[in-house]
Design a protein around this motif. Structure first.
Motif, PDB file in Angstrom:
ATOM      1  N   UNK A   1      41.987  31.648  45.154  1.00  0.00           N
ATOM      2  CA  UNK A   1      41.743  33.052  45.457  1.00  0.00           C
ATOM      3  C   UNK A   1      40.298  33.223  45.915  1.00  0.00           C
ATOM      4  N   UNK A   2      40.072  34.135  46.849  1.00  0.00           N
ATOM      5  CA  UNK A   2      38.701  34.524  47.156  1.00  0.00           C
ATOM      6  C   UNK A   2      38.439  35.863  46.479  1.00  0.00           C
ATOM      7  N   UNK A   3      37.479  35.868  45.568  1.00  0.00           N
ATOM      8  CA  UNK A   3      37.177  37.083  44.811  1.00  0.00           C
ATOM      9  C   UNK A   3      36.047  37.843  45.492  1.00  0.00           C
ATOM     10  N   UNK A   4      36.309  39.112  45.814  1.00  0.00           N
ATOM     11  CA  UNK A   4      35.393  39.916  46.591  1.00  0.00           C
ATOM     12  C   UNK A   4      34.340  40.565  45.687  1.00  0.00           C
ATOM     13  N   UNK A   5      33.166  40.787  46.257  1.00  0.00           N
ATOM     14  CA  UNK A   5      32.041  41.312  45.482  1.00  0.00           C
ATOM     15  C   UNK A   5      32.324  42.691  44.911  1.00  0.00           C
ATOM     16  N   UNK A   6      33.082  43.527  45.649  1.00  0.00           N
ATOM     17  CA  UNK A   6      33.284  44.913  45.224  1.00  0.00           C
ATOM     18  C   UNK A   6      34.592  45.135  44.471  1.00  0.00           C
ATOM     19  N   UNK A   7      35.318  44.080  44.178  1.00  0.00           N
ATOM     20  CA  UNK A   7      36.586  44.229  43.452  1.00  0.00           C
ATOM     21  C   UNK A   7      36.692  43.189  42.340  1.00  0.00           C
ATOM     22  N   UNK A   8      37.149  41.980  42.657  1.00  0.00           N
ATOM     23  CA  UNK A   8      37.331  40.970  41.623  1.00  0.00           C
ATOM     24  C   UNK A   8      36.043  40.605  40.913  1.00  0.00           C
ATOM     25  N   UNK A   9      34.965  40.358  41.677  1.00  0.00           N
ATOM     26  CA  UNK A   9      33.694  40.003  41.048  1.00  0.00           C
ATOM     27  C   UNK A   9      33.107  41.174  40.264  1.00  0.00           C
ATOM     28  N   UNK A  10      33.314  42.379  40.758  1.00  0.00           N
ATOM     29  CA  UNK A  10      32.825  43.561  40.041  1.00  0.00           C
ATOM     30  C   UNK A  10      33.474  43.664  38.671  1.00  0.00           C
ATOM     31  N   UNK A  11      34.776  43.408  38.607  1.00  0.00           N
ATOM     32  CA  UNK A  11      35.481  43.457  37.328  1.00  0.00           C
ATOM     33  C   UNK A  11      34.989  42.369  36.383  1.00  0.00           C
ATOM     34  N   UNK A  12      34.773  41.166  36.912  1.00  0.00           N
ATOM     35  CA  UNK A  12      34.284  40.082  36.061  1.00  0.00           C
ATOM     36  C   UNK A  12      32.882  40.364  35.552  1.00  0.00           C
ATOM     37  N   UNK A  13      32.051  40.998  36.374  1.00  0.00           N
ATOM     38  CA  UNK A  13      30.705  41.353  35.920  1.00  0.00           C
ATOM     39  C   UNK A  13      30.781  42.353  34.768  1.00  0.00           C
ATOM     40  N   UNK A  14      31.644  43.364  34.903  1.00  0.00           N
ATOM     41  CA  UNK A  14      31.801  44.337  33.817  1.00  0.00           C
ATOM     42  C   UNK A  14      32.362  43.686  32.559  1.00  0.00           C
ATOM     43  N   UNK A  15      33.110  42.597  32.746  1.00  0.00           N
ATOM     44  CA  UNK A  15      33.698  41.884  31.609  1.00  0.00           C
ATOM     45  C   UNK A  15      32.750  40.863  31.007  1.00  0.00           C
ATOM     46  N   UNK A  16      31.539  40.739  31.564  1.00  0.00           N
ATOM     47  CA  UNK A  16      30.582  39.778  31.038  1.00  0.00           C
ATOM     48  C   UNK A  16      30.922  38.346  31.361  1.00  0.00           C
ATOM     49  N   UNK A  17      31.618  38.111  32.480  1.00  0.00           N
ATOM     50  CA  UNK A  17      32.108  36.774  32.803  1.00  0.00           C
ATOM     51  C   UNK A  17      31.524  36.208  34.096  1.00  0.00           C
ATOM     52  N   UNK A  18      30.444  36.793  34.592  1.00  0.00           N
ATOM     53  CA  UNK A  18      29.869  36.299  35.846  1.00  0.00           C
ATOM     54  C   UNK A  18      29.402  34.858  35.720  1.00  0.00           C
TER      55      UNK A  18
END
Length: 397
Positions: free
Chosen positions: A51-68
């Motif tokens: 999967x390619x995770x986009x900065x404004x969707x998938x990556x944004x969710x992972x950042x909010x989840x503390x998983x960056x």
């Protein structure tokens, strides 16, 4: 028993990227959920490609989840490399990712994404081997649900979140809509350890994806983090007449060697590299029809119940679906807990139901745009001259 959010029991049906992201986002806000997953365990089946995770969707969710940080351990920015050709081998467009470039859409294997999400959850969050059979209102209009699973077990919840994909068992509780066939049928295979087994093909694919579009069909080969390359073949036809292609084409998918031999003549006039990639696939070849829900699908709100991801807005697979599901999870978690992330913001069933309404309105608008864009890309690919049109799209023309 489902997890508790400020006195409200939360159940998530489906342990894909959307469902697990939601469980993690609620957990970091002090809300424990139960994820009911039909797989017998985390290793019950392969998770597919990358999967390619986009900065404004998938990556944004992972950042909010503390998983960056965990995501960066698995992410492959070089996976953004792409080569687009027509069936004669003419290179139409190429993207090469410079070292140190911003990771706007890095690739991550589906299995790695699932593992990092599972590892982030409190022990016991996922109830494995629980395929939903029925969900029944405890009292119509109250928002409470009784869940019954195919193994005979049962559970109660106040909030039921359907994150159970294209063939959702939760969706019929909200809408009669079902996915429609898109006139495209795909066949998926894999070349394991390609750098060792086929170094010449590894050079053709490069670090990311190798995409060839011809009249009536296409081939996509994509690097995975485990050293394999996933190969996907797509065959285009009329949306109202191609649904039976997988059973009537006569390709013996139960015999992989014979299936490869039957597929190769369909690409007889294509570049030799394409035929070599098909021939190099080992193991099973999996046929799948492409389906999607109607663009802009909405449903009347029902207390204590909603959907996210493919269950809500199944789209053509053009790199949008998983990202939209993870953004759904972020928006739903934010609605349920408030911007502060304080579990106390969810004061009970009435407040939670207002949160579901707010989430649905935002999700309907956002994903309608995404689904429309995905449908346009698929139409571009499958039209005459699709290779040139896609190349122009990537050039921003």
């Amino acid at each position: 028993m489902a997890g508790t959010a400020g006195g409200v029991d939360v159940a998530i049906v489906g342990g894909g990227p959307g469902g697990l992201t939601l469980a993690r986002l609620l957990a970091v806000r002090g809300i424990r959920t139960t994820v009911y997953e039909r797989d017998a365990g985390p290793a019950a089946r392969t998770q597919g490609g990358t999967l390619d995770l986009h900065a404004d969707t998938g990556q944004l969710a992972l950042r909010a989840a503390g998983l960056t940080r965990a995501f960066r351990r698995y992410a492959r920015p070089e996976g953004e490399d792409m080569r687009l050709l027509d069936h004669t081998g003419t290179l139409l467009h190429r993207d090469d990712t410079p070292d140190g470039a911003p990771a706007l859409r890095p690739e991550i294997d589906r299995a790695d994404l699932r593992d990092l999400l599972l590892d982030s959850l409190p022990s016991g969050t996922v109830a494995w081997g629980r395929a939903l059979r029925t969900a029944t209102p405890v009292q119509e209009g109250s928002g409470g649900w009784q869940l019954e699973f195919t193994d005979g077990s049962r559970a109660d919840c106040d909030l039921l979140i359907g994150a159970d994909g294209a063939r959702s068992r939760v969706r019929p509780l909200l809408t009669p809509a079902v996915p429609d066939h898109l006139g495209v049928n795909t066949v998926e295979g894999a070349v394991p350890a390609i750098d060792l087994t086929h170094p010449e093909l590894a050079a053709v694919v490069g670090r990311g994806s190798y995409w060839v579009i011809g009249q009536g069909r296409s081939l996509a080969a994509q690097r995975c983090g485990d050293g394999s390359v996933r190969v996907g073949l797509s065959f285009y036809g009329p949306a109202d007449g191609a649904a039976d292609w997988l059973t009537t084409c006569g390709i013996p998918f139960d015999r992989p060697d014979a299936a490869r031999a039957a597929l190769l003549p369909l690409f007889a006039d294509w570049t030799p590299e394409c035929r070599a990639l098909i021939a190099a696939c080992t193991g099973p070849l999996t046929p799948r029809p492409l389906t999607a829900l109607p663009v802009g699908l909405r449903w009347p709100h029902r207390p204590g119940l909603t959907l996210l991801g493919d269950a809500a807005h199944l789209m053509p697979p053009v790199g949008v679906g998983a990202n939209a599901a993870m953004r759904d999870a972020l928006e739903l978690a934010t609605a349920l807990t408030g911007e502060t992330g304080d579990a106390g913001d969810t004061g009970g069933a009435e407040d939670a139901d207002a949160a579901l309404r707010a989430y649905e309105e935002e999700m309907f608008t956002r994903t309608a745009r995404a689904a429309d864009g995905a449908a346009r890309i698929l139409a571009m690919m499958t039209a005459p001259g699709g290779a040139q049109a896609v190349a122009a799209f990537f050039r921003g023309e």
